[in-house]
Structure formats: C-alpha cells, structure tokens
Scaffold this motif. Structure first.
Motif, PDB file in Angstrom:
ATOM      1  N   HIS A  30      10.941  -0.317   4.025  1.00  0.00           N
ATOM      2  CA  HIS A  30       9.820  -0.423   3.097  1.00  0.00           C
ATOM      3  C   HIS A  30      10.023  -1.587   2.131  1.00  0.00           C
ATOM      4  O   HIS A  30       9.062  -2.234   1.721  1.00  0.00           O
ATOM      5  CB  HIS A  30       9.669   0.873   2.292  1.00  0.00           C
ATOM      6  CG  HIS A  30       9.376   2.078   3.132  1.00  0.00           C
ATOM      7  ND1 HIS A  30      10.249   3.131   3.253  1.00  0.00           N
ATOM      8  CD2 HIS A  30       8.310   2.377   3.915  1.00  0.00           C
ATOM      9  CE1 HIS A  30       9.722   4.048   4.065  1.00  0.00           C
ATOM     10  NE2 HIS A  30       8.554   3.619   4.475  1.00  0.00           N
ATOM     11  N   HIS A  31      11.267  -1.828   1.761  1.00  0.00           N
ATOM     12  CA  HIS A  31      11.577  -2.880   0.797  1.00  0.00           C
ATOM     13  C   HIS A  31      12.838  -3.615   1.243  1.00  0.00           C
ATOM     14  O   HIS A  31      13.770  -2.999   1.776  1.00  0.00           O
ATOM     15  CB  HIS A  31      11.820  -2.296  -0.604  1.00  0.00           C
ATOM     16  CG  HIS A  31      10.740  -1.391  -1.088  1.00  0.00           C
ATOM     17  ND1 HIS A  31       9.614  -1.851  -1.699  1.00  0.00           N
ATOM     18  CD2 HIS A  31      10.617  -0.038  -1.038  1.00  0.00           C
ATOM     19  CE1 HIS A  31       8.825  -0.823  -2.019  1.00  0.00           C
ATOM     20  NE2 HIS A  31       9.426   0.292  -1.628  1.00  0.00           N
ATOM     21  N   VAL A  32      12.879  -4.931   1.007  1.00  0.00           N
ATOM     22  CA  VAL A  32      14.054  -5.744   1.320  1.00  0.00           C
ATOM     23  C   VAL A  32      14.398  -6.606   0.115  1.00  0.00           C
ATOM     24  O   VAL A  32      13.523  -7.272  -0.452  1.00  0.00           O
ATOM     25  CB  VAL A  32      13.822  -6.646   2.555  1.00  0.00           C
ATOM     26  CG1 VAL A  32      15.020  -7.566   2.779  1.00  0.00           C
ATOM     27  CG2 VAL A  32      13.581  -5.796   3.792  1.00  0.00           C
ATOM     28  N   ILE A  33      15.650  -6.572  -0.295  1.00  0.00           N
ATOM     29  CA  ILE A  33      16.158  -7.433  -1.376  1.00  0.00           C
ATOM     30  C   ILE A  33      17.008  -8.513  -0.725  1.00  0.00           C
ATOM     31  O   ILE A  33      17.994  -8.218  -0.050  1.00  0.00           O
ATOM     32  CB  ILE A  33      16.998  -6.629  -2.382  1.00  0.00           C
ATOM     33  CG1 ILE A  33      16.153  -5.514  -3.001  1.00  0.00           C
ATOM     34  CG2 ILE A  33      17.558  -7.544  -3.469  1.00  0.00           C
ATOM     35  CD1 ILE A  33      16.953  -4.582  -3.901  1.00  0.00           C
ATOM     36  N   VAL A  34      16.631  -9.775  -0.922  1.00  0.00           N
ATOM     37  CA  VAL A  34      17.312 -10.900  -0.281  1.00  0.00           C
ATOM     38  C   VAL A  34      18.255 -11.545  -1.286  1.00  0.00           C
ATOM     39  O   VAL A  34      17.822 -12.046  -2.322  1.00  0.00           O
ATOM     40  CB  VAL A  34      16.303 -11.928   0.250  1.00  0.00           C
ATOM     41  CG1 VAL A  34      17.031 -13.096   0.920  1.00  0.00           C
ATOM     42  CG2 VAL A  34      15.334 -11.286   1.232  1.00  0.00           C
ATOM     43  N   GLY A  91       0.825  -1.192   0.000  1.00  0.00           N
ATOM     44  CA  GLY A  91       0.000   0.000   0.000  1.00  0.00           C
ATOM     45  C   GLY A  91       0.858   1.241   0.000  1.00  0.00           C
ATOM     46  O   GLY A  91       2.070   1.189   0.152  1.00  0.00           O
ATOM     47  N   GLY A  92       0.215   2.389  -0.137  1.00  0.00           N
ATOM     48  CA  GLY A  92       0.967   3.622  -0.229  1.00  0.00           C
ATOM     49  C   GLY A  92       1.269   4.241   1.112  1.00  0.00           C
ATOM     50  O   GLY A  92       2.089   5.152   1.210  1.00  0.00           O
ATOM     51  N   ASP A  93       0.593   3.793   2.211  1.00  0.00           N
ATOM     52  CA  ASP A  93       0.780   4.418   3.509  1.00  0.00           C
ATOM     53  C   ASP A  93       2.189   4.271   4.034  1.00  0.00           C
ATOM     54  O   ASP A  93       2.641   5.067   4.856  1.00  0.00           O
ATOM     55  CB  ASP A  93      -0.212   3.818   4.518  1.00  0.00           C
ATOM     56  CG  ASP A  93      -1.654   4.164   4.152  1.00  0.00           C
ATOM     57  OD1 ASP A  93      -1.829   5.129   3.386  1.00  0.00           O
ATOM     58  OD2 ASP A  93      -2.571   3.464   4.628  1.00  0.00           O
ATOM     59  N   ALA A  94       2.865   3.210   3.598  1.00  0.00           N
ATOM     60  CA  ALA A  94       4.200   2.946   4.149  1.00  0.00           C
ATOM     61  C   ALA A  94       5.274   3.823   3.538  1.00  0.00           C
ATOM     62  O   ALA A  94       6.410   3.841   3.997  1.00  0.00           O
ATOM     63  CB  ALA A  94       4.570   1.480   3.947  1.00  0.00           C
ATOM     64  N   GLU A  95       4.946   4.538   2.477  1.00  0.00           N
ATOM     65  CA  GLU A  95       5.941   5.366   1.835  1.00  0.00           C
ATOM     66  C   GLU A  95       6.178   6.632   2.658  1.00  0.00           C
ATOM     67  O   GLU A  95       5.273   7.442   2.855  1.00  0.00           O
ATOM     68  CB  GLU A  95       5.492   5.742   0.420  1.00  0.00           C
ATOM     69  CG  GLU A  95       5.246   4.533  -0.467  1.00  0.00           C
ATOM     70  CD  GLU A  95       6.467   3.663  -0.621  1.00  0.00           C
ATOM     71  OE1 GLU A  95       7.582   4.181  -0.423  1.00  0.00           O
ATOM     72  OE2 GLU A  95       6.317   2.479  -0.931  1.00  0.00           O
ATOM     73  N   ALA A  96       7.352   6.784   3.196  1.00  0.00           N
ATOM     74  CA  ALA A  96       7.651   7.937   4.042  1.00  0.00           C
ATOM     75  C   ALA A  96       7.899   9.166   3.191  1.00  0.00           C
ATOM     76  O   ALA A  96       8.321   9.079   2.039  1.00  0.00           O
ATOM     77  CB  ALA A  96       8.883   7.639   4.905  1.00  0.00           C
ATOM     78  N   ALA A  97       7.645  10.297   3.793  1.00  0.00           N
ATOM     79  CA  ALA A  97       7.867  11.543   3.063  1.00  0.00           C
ATOM     80  C   ALA A  97       9.326  11.702   2.685  1.00  0.00           C
ATOM     81  O   ALA A  97       9.665  12.324   1.690  1.00  0.00           O
ATOM     82  CB  ALA A  97       7.403  12.718   3.920  1.00  0.00           C
ATOM     83  N   GLY A  98      10.203  11.130   3.496  1.00  0.00           N
ATOM     84  CA  GLY A  98      11.626  11.266   3.226  1.00  0.00           C
ATOM     85  C   GLY A  98      12.155  10.265   2.229  1.00  0.00           C
ATOM     86  O   GLY A  98      13.352  10.216   1.990  1.00  0.00           O
ATOM     87  N   GLY A  99      11.298   9.443   1.624  1.00  0.00           N
ATOM     88  CA  GLY A  99      11.745   8.447   0.654  1.00  0.00           C
ATOM     89  C   GLY A  99      11.738   7.054   1.234  1.00  0.00           C
ATOM     90  O   GLY A  99      11.600   6.838   2.432  1.00  0.00           O
ATOM     91  N   ARG A 100      11.883   6.087   0.366  1.00  0.00           N
ATOM     92  CA  ARG A 100      11.821   4.688   0.778  1.00  0.00           C
ATOM     93  C   ARG A 100      13.092   4.262   1.502  1.00  0.00           C
ATOM     94  O   ARG A 100      14.183   4.678   1.147  1.00  0.00           O
ATOM     95  CB  ARG A 100      11.615   3.802  -0.445  1.00  0.00           C
ATOM     96  CG  ARG A 100      10.340   4.093  -1.220  1.00  0.00           C
ATOM     97  CD  ARG A 100      10.348   3.344  -2.530  1.00  0.00           C
ATOM     98  NE  ARG A 100       9.175   3.666  -3.342  1.00  0.00           N
ATOM     99  CZ  ARG A 100       9.016   3.257  -4.593  1.00  0.00           C
ATOM    100  NH1 ARG A 100       9.950   2.527  -5.164  1.00  0.00           N
ATOM    101  NH2 ARG A 100       7.926   3.586  -5.259  1.00  0.00           N
TER     102      ARG A 100
END
Length: 516
Positions: A281-285, A5-14
């Motif tokens: 917000h995102h994790v690359i494994v 969803g879009g709520d997790a996107e912080a104003a300061g960037g991902r």
C-alpha cells in the motif's frame, strides 16, 4: 508513495515496504514497527548487510570507520546522540555534561601539528589566526539565509571577496602573506570535505546557513559506529529485514494483485532484480541520491513528476574519500590528534588548474590520528572533489608511494621522533573486498603483496614529487583506500530531506539535524 483511495486499505492493515537498509531506512522501520496501522512491514536491502555508509571494520588490530566517523554536535538535541546514549554505545567522556556543552560553532578542530610543503613547521599560532578569520567569514554567511538577493552567488566567491579585503591590510612581506594565503587554502579544502563538494564556488550562498549547529564536542563510538545500526536492526522483528534484494523498478499508481490474497489490490508493486515482486500500500524510498540519479529513468514506473525528477537531478553531491595509512611506529608526538599539510604555492585567490596527476594529493586536508591499537599506528586522511575521484583511478601502490613521498617531504626538516621510523621493505596487503556504496565507484583494483614488494625499490627514487631524504624509510605496513561513495546518500542523517540546488551534502560523517 501511497494509495490515493481507500479501496486499497486491506482489512488486515496496511502493507508497507522500505527500500534501502541504511540508517534512514532503519529509522523509518523503527518508527513504523509495532504501529497498529502498519502490521505488515518489510525492509528491502540490496546487500548482505544493513547500515549503508555506516560501516565499521576490524582492521589494523582495532576498529576502523570505513564510512561515517563522528557524531557532530553530540548533545540532547541530536537524535543520533540520543539513540547512541540509549543503546549504551558511548563512553563517560562522550556522555558528560561538559562534553555536551562545548560550543564548536560546527567547525572542525585545529591541527596539533602543521607542516609546510618545504619541510618547515608552520606556526600553530598562525594557523589559529587564519582559522579564526576563515570561520568568522563562514559564520557570517548565515546573514544571507533566505535572502532574495546575495552579493555573489556562491560561498566560495563570498569568502574570496572578503579575504581580498583582509589581505590589503596585512602587515609583513610578500612571503608572509603567501604563507597566510596557503594556510587559508587548506581551510578551503577542509570546508570542501565538510560540504562534500569539489569547490566552494559550487555551493550556493543563500541556503548555506540553513544547517543548525548543535553544541557538543565531536565524538566517536568506542566500539564502532556500526554498533548503532546493528542495534537498530536487532530492535526489529526477525522477518522485517530482507537482504540481497536489490530493487529494479517501483511500479506505482497501479492496481496490483497477489495470488495469495485474491480480491485484494495494491497501488504499488516493487520489482526486484532477481524477478521477485512485493506488493504494498505504501513504499518509503531511502536509496542513495547517486543511485536515484543513475537509475531515475528506469527505477519508477510511471516516471516521477517532473518537479521531483528535476529536484533529484539538480541536487549536488560530491566525492569524499578516506585513506588509511598504517605505520610500524608513529613519527608524530603521543598527544597529536590532527596533522595538517600546507602547500606554500597554493592560494584561494588564484585559479590555478594543474593537472590532476601532478597535484591531486594537494587537495588532501591532512591526517587524523586514530586511537593507537595494540601494535598499529594509523593515520586517516580525507580528500574531496575531482582530486578524490582521480585518486580512485590510481592503484593502491601509486597512492601509497605518492603519499609516502609527501610525508617524507613535509617532515624532512623535523626531528620529532625521527629515530622511530622503520626502513623495512614495504609490505602491502591486498584489499579483501572493494568497499562500494551505491552511487559511487569502487576503489581501484587491488594489488597483492608481491606487486607491492616489486614496487618497494621505487620509493627510493623520484616520482610525483621530488623525494626529500629524511632519516627514515618507507613507514607504511598497509594502506587502504575506502571510498565514501560519491553521491552515496541524499544526506547522512536519519530523516534527512533533499537539499537545495548547488548546496552540497556533507560526506564524511553523520550530522544532526541535517542541512535541509
């Protein structure tokens, strides 16, 4: 793993986390670093160094590649080659247009010297003839790419079926036919190393042709492969790499908060072994496949979807090992690059299954001659499969004594540079620190010089092999076993994806583009 969803996107960037500091993780970090959408980037590396299975050591007086060895297909279509050229890590020969245009078909080079287990030299013309047959059949497997039905399930079964038809038309006596089959068996062992498998019978035929072959003569890094990953690390901002942070569990599809950022929520929380946490917000494994297989039940919370978990469990990955042998003086010719050993009692058409203890060394594909150092002459042997795993259970002395006898046996009748061998007492350095890449096992325990000296007299007597009396004594000053980590990585090229079930990944060197 990302927000739905879009709520997790912080104003300061991902906020993005990369788990694993091997070449795949470093490539991802390089791509994201500086992107306006990802101002907060961290790479969590479990160990004290970056590079994963790319590891160059200063041993024997020069650079030794403990992990990745070559750039296969070094030409403009190869991203590894492009990056190495950009960083100025290759020499004039490697960068030359002539070198980039060589068509190898993706197959290893032929030996400079070939010895039979009886001690006789094998004709290089015969070796080339059998290599031509073998690789012609390998190339023909591409005809079955994406076929709904194949004549047989595996590459090994296909090769053996075709070879049987050729044997029926061979001229000459039984001994000549047996020698040809023994040479072909050696090429089966080579292909097992290339494909990272115990047997080509375990490699599915239909997807085998997916690997794209690039032009270019395989090349190495004069200053060490690790120079590539070192430069990649150096290109990142200082605060991006976080070392000694093994990850315990990745909690995802949640809503997590950090005290430092009240009111902001993150969909992923990475929990480390030391108790620290990183919200993102995102994790690359990019952790190794073997690690995923071993820790799949606890590494993700909630568990991965069934189809992803099954894919991880079904992907095959074998064991490859390197063995480094140092000599006071070489017994090979100055222009020798590859030494091949042919076991005359072997055949790809026979399903003989001798005990690993009695025959593990027969899976060894031979030895590559490393560039001569100031006062050292080093051979690098490769071995794959169950035999490779068995070797890991042996002590350094056991491996050393066995291979000393093997080389004595196969070169017994050869007078090449015979007077240059040293009969000095065996000197064996203790291994400083076991090389372990996640997913594999550490090599067998180290043994110090005193233990080796005590074992030295045993070299003069029979052990796993009948000792052939040659004109030279124990040649080795040092021997080290470097595990290439069974299940070391998903694939060893940047950006590689999972491979098809039964298809083994290549374990000894970087290939690009990957077999996907």
């Amino acid at each position: 793993m990302e927000s739905r969803g879009g709520d997790a996107e912080a104003a300061g960037g991902r906020r993005v986390l990369v788990v694993g500091g091997g070449i795949a993780g470093l490539a991802a970090a390089q791509r994201l670093c500086g992107h306006p959408a990802c101002p907060h980037l961290r790479v969590l590396e479990a160990t004290a160094r970056a590079g994963g299975r790319i590891r160059s050591e200063r041993s024997f007086g020069g650079v030794v590649e403990v992990g990745a060895h070559w750039i296969h297909g070094p030409s403009q279509g190869n991203p590894v080659f492009q990056l190495a050229a950009e960083y100025g890590l290759l020499g004039e020969k490697e960068l030359s247009e002539e070198n980039q245009q060589v068509e190898t078909g993706g197959h290893p080079g032929l030996p400079s010297a070939c010895y039979a287990s009886s001690g006789a030299s094998v004709s290089l013309q015969l070796v080339a003839e059998m290599a031509s047959l073998f690789y012609r059949l390998i190339d023909r497997t591409r005809e079955f790419l994406h076929c709904m039905e194949t004549p047989v399930p595996s590459v090994g079964e296909y090769l053996k079926r075709e070879i049987r038809q050729h044997v029926a038309g061979w001229a000459g006596g039984e001994d000549a036919k047996k020698l040809k089959l023994a040479v072909l068996n050696t090429f089966f062992n080579v292909e097992c190393c290339v494909s990272g498998t115990h047997s080509m019978d375990l490699v599915a035929l239909a997807p085998f042709g997916e690997y794209s072959v690039l032009p270019g003569l395989d090349c190495t890094f004069p200053g060490g492969y690790q120079g590539l990953t070192d430069r990649m690390v150096a290109s990142l901002p200082e605060d991006v790499m976080v070392f000694n942070k093994p990850v315990k569990t990745i909690h995802w599809e949640g809503s997590f908060q950090e005290a430092a950022l009240p009111g902001e929520t993150f969909p992923v929380l990475v929990e480390c072994e030391d108790g620290s946490h990183f919200a993102a917000h995102h994790v690359i494994v990019t952790v190794p496949l073997g690690f995923l297989k071993e820790h799949l039940d606890t590494f993700f919370d909630p568990p991965l979807p069934t189809e992803k978990a099954e894919a991880i469990q079904k992907i095959g990955f074998g064991t490859n090992n390197k063995i480094f042998l140092e000599f006071q003086e070489p017994f090979w010719e100055p222009d020798c690059q590859i030494i091949q050993v042919v076991w005359e009692d072997s055949s790809p058409l026979e399903d003989a299954a001798p005990s690993l203890r009695d025959a593990w060394f027969k899976k060894l594909i031979g030895f590559f001659v490393l560039p001569a150092f100031e006062s050292a002459h080093v051979l690098c042997g490769f071995i794959a499969g169950l035999e490779s795993e068995f070797m890991e259970t042996l002590s350094d002395e056991e491996v050393l004594l066995c291979l000393t006898q093997v080389l004595r046996r196969v070169t017994a009748a050869d007078s090449v540079r015979g007077g240059s061998h040293t009969p000095d007492v065996l000197l064996h350095d203790a291994r400083g620190s076991a090389v372990r890449l996640e997913g594999g096992r550490p090599p067998a325990g180290s043994v110090g010089p005193a233990g080796a000296a005590a074992q030295a007299p045993a070299v003069a007597g029979p052990a796993a092999l009948p000792l052939c009396r040659g004109a030279w004594g124990p040649p080795f000053l040092r021997q080290r076993i470097c595990s290439l980590a069974r299940s070391g990585v998903v694939n060893d090229s940047p950006g590689a994806d999972h491979e098809v079930f039964l298809k083994q990944t290549q374990g000894t060197a970087l290939r690009a583009p990957p077999r996907t």
